[in-house]
Design an enzyme around this catalytic site. Structure first.
Site, PDB file in Angstrom:
ATOM      1  N   ILE A 138      -7.362   1.425   8.533  1.00 57.41           N
ATOM      2  CA  ILE A 138      -7.833   1.799   7.194  1.00 57.41           C
ATOM      3  C   ILE A 138      -7.035   2.983   6.663  1.00 57.41           C
ATOM      4  CG2 ILE A 138     -10.162   0.959   7.708  1.00 57.41           C
ATOM      5  CD1 ILE A 138      -9.850   4.655   7.295  1.00 57.41           C
TER       6      ILE A 138
ATOM      7  N   THR B  22       0.843  -1.186   0.000  1.00 57.61           N
ATOM      8  CA  THR B  22       0.000   0.000   0.000  1.00 57.61           C
ATOM      9  C   THR B  22       0.879   1.237   0.000  1.00 57.61           C
ATOM     10  OG1 THR B  22      -0.125   0.088   2.421  1.00 57.61           O
ATOM     11  CG2 THR B  22      -1.877  -1.109   1.275  1.00 57.61           C
ATOM     12  N   TYR B  23       0.274   2.339  -0.399  1.00 58.33           N
ATOM     13  CA  TYR B  23       0.930   3.642  -0.336  1.00 58.33           C
ATOM     14  C   TYR B  23       0.280   4.466   0.759  1.00 58.33           C
ATOM     15  CZ  TYR B  23       1.715   8.574  -1.354  1.00 58.33           C
ATOM     16  OH  TYR B  23       2.014   9.912  -1.228  1.00 58.33           O
ATOM     17  N   HIS B  24       1.095   5.217   1.496  1.00 58.93           N
ATOM     18  CA  HIS B  24       0.589   6.220   2.424  1.00 58.93           C
ATOM     19  C   HIS B  24       1.292   7.536   2.123  1.00 58.93           C
ATOM     20  CE1 HIS B  24      -1.544   3.212   4.593  1.00 58.93           C
ATOM     21  NE2 HIS B  24      -0.487   2.683   5.171  1.00 58.93           N
TER      22      HIS B  24
ATOM     23  N   ALA C  78      -8.421   1.430   1.585  1.00 60.42           N
ATOM     24  CA  ALA C  78      -7.804   0.131   1.835  1.00 60.42           C
ATOM     25  C   ALA C  78      -7.959  -0.240   3.303  1.00 60.42           C
ATOM     26  CB  ALA C  78      -6.330   0.165   1.453  1.00 60.42           C
TER      27      ALA C  78
ATOM     28  N   CYS D 200      -2.203  -3.335  -3.385  1.00 61.42           N
ATOM     29  CA  CYS D 200      -2.892  -4.531  -2.865  1.00 61.42           C
ATOM     30  C   CYS D 200      -2.835  -5.696  -3.859  1.00 61.42           C
ATOM     31  CB  CYS D 200      -4.340  -4.205  -2.501  1.00 61.42           C
ATOM     32  SG  CYS D 200      -4.481  -2.930  -1.233  1.00 61.42           S
TER      33      CYS D 200
END
Length: 235
Positions: A178, A94-96, A164, A195
């Site tokens: 989340i 995932t990216y944040h 996500a 994902c």
């Protein structure tokens, strides 16, 4: 209203024992990922020991990628673009980053339902109800965790991911949680296969034409959280 929306609106994951309100904390500055993970782990240990209340933290991280327990290294397309962190949560890459609201959800399921699938469904319902506040139809997918938005303007079968979910449990206390795209830089997702799903894209509230601020969306998230999980108190 779709079946997903009807189910989401009616879902309840309230505590069974009249527990204290969930502590609700918003961090204003970008939060280093390793520091957040360490503090979250310590908080979960205190909740397990009965020394802390249930909590939800709302924050933003600097740009980074995380790899969950099911992550495939081949899905990391640009390993040198941003820092990459291995994490104990479920899921893949995932990216944040700025403009994305991350919520770390630390709840004691012994006080609610000791059912992981039901908890994930409750998180999905929280997100679907939040989207419905903006008259956006968020949907579940049986084979893909998260919340999805159809994009008929881009094709009959086109849909994008807007939120996500990746969780972990320790002695029935949850952590991680989340990520909800308010206004992140969507190009940053191109450094990974989000994902592990390459056939669909990502979107955000602003990308969908909803010019909402992070603070405004936080208020909606909190109101919809309380409908499913019970009252909160600011800290």
């Amino acid at each position: 209203m779709s079946p997903d929306q009807r189910d989401a609106l009616s879902l309840s994951f309230l505590p069974k024992d009249g527990s204290a309100p969930v502590k609700w904390k918003i961090f204003d500055d970008l939060f280093d990922y390793e520091d957040a993970a360490r503090e979250m782990d310590e908080t979960v240990q205190r909740i397990i020991a009965g020394k802390a209340s249930e909590q939800v933290w709302l924050l933003e991280h600097p740009p980074l990628y995380t790899a969950g327990t099911s992550a495939d290294d081949s899905d990391l397309i640009s390993p040198d673009r941003f820092p990459v962190y291995r994490t104990g949560r479920g899921g893949q890459h995932t990216y944040h980053g700025p403009g994305q609201r991350v919520a770390y959800v630390m709840l004691d399921l012994k006080r609610r339902q000791q059912d992981v699938r039901a908890f994930v469904s409750a998180l999905e319902a929280w997100l679907i109800n939040t989207l419905w506040h903006y008259h956006i139809r968020g949907e579940r997918r049986e084979d893909r965790v998260g919340v999805w938005v159809r994009r008929p303007d881009r094709g009959i079968n086109v849909e994008d991911k807007i939120a996500a979910i990746g969780i972990r449990l320790r002695k029935w206390v949850t952590f991680h949680g989340i990520s909800f795209n308010v206004e992140p830089e969507l190009d940053h997702f191109s450094g990974i296969v989000p994902c592990g799903i390459s056939e669909h894209g990502v979107t955000s509230l602003v990308d969908l034409g909803i010019p909402v601020t992070m603070a405004e969306n936080d208020s909606v998230l909190r109101a919809e959280f309380e409908k499913i999980f019970g009252p909160t108190t600011s800290v």
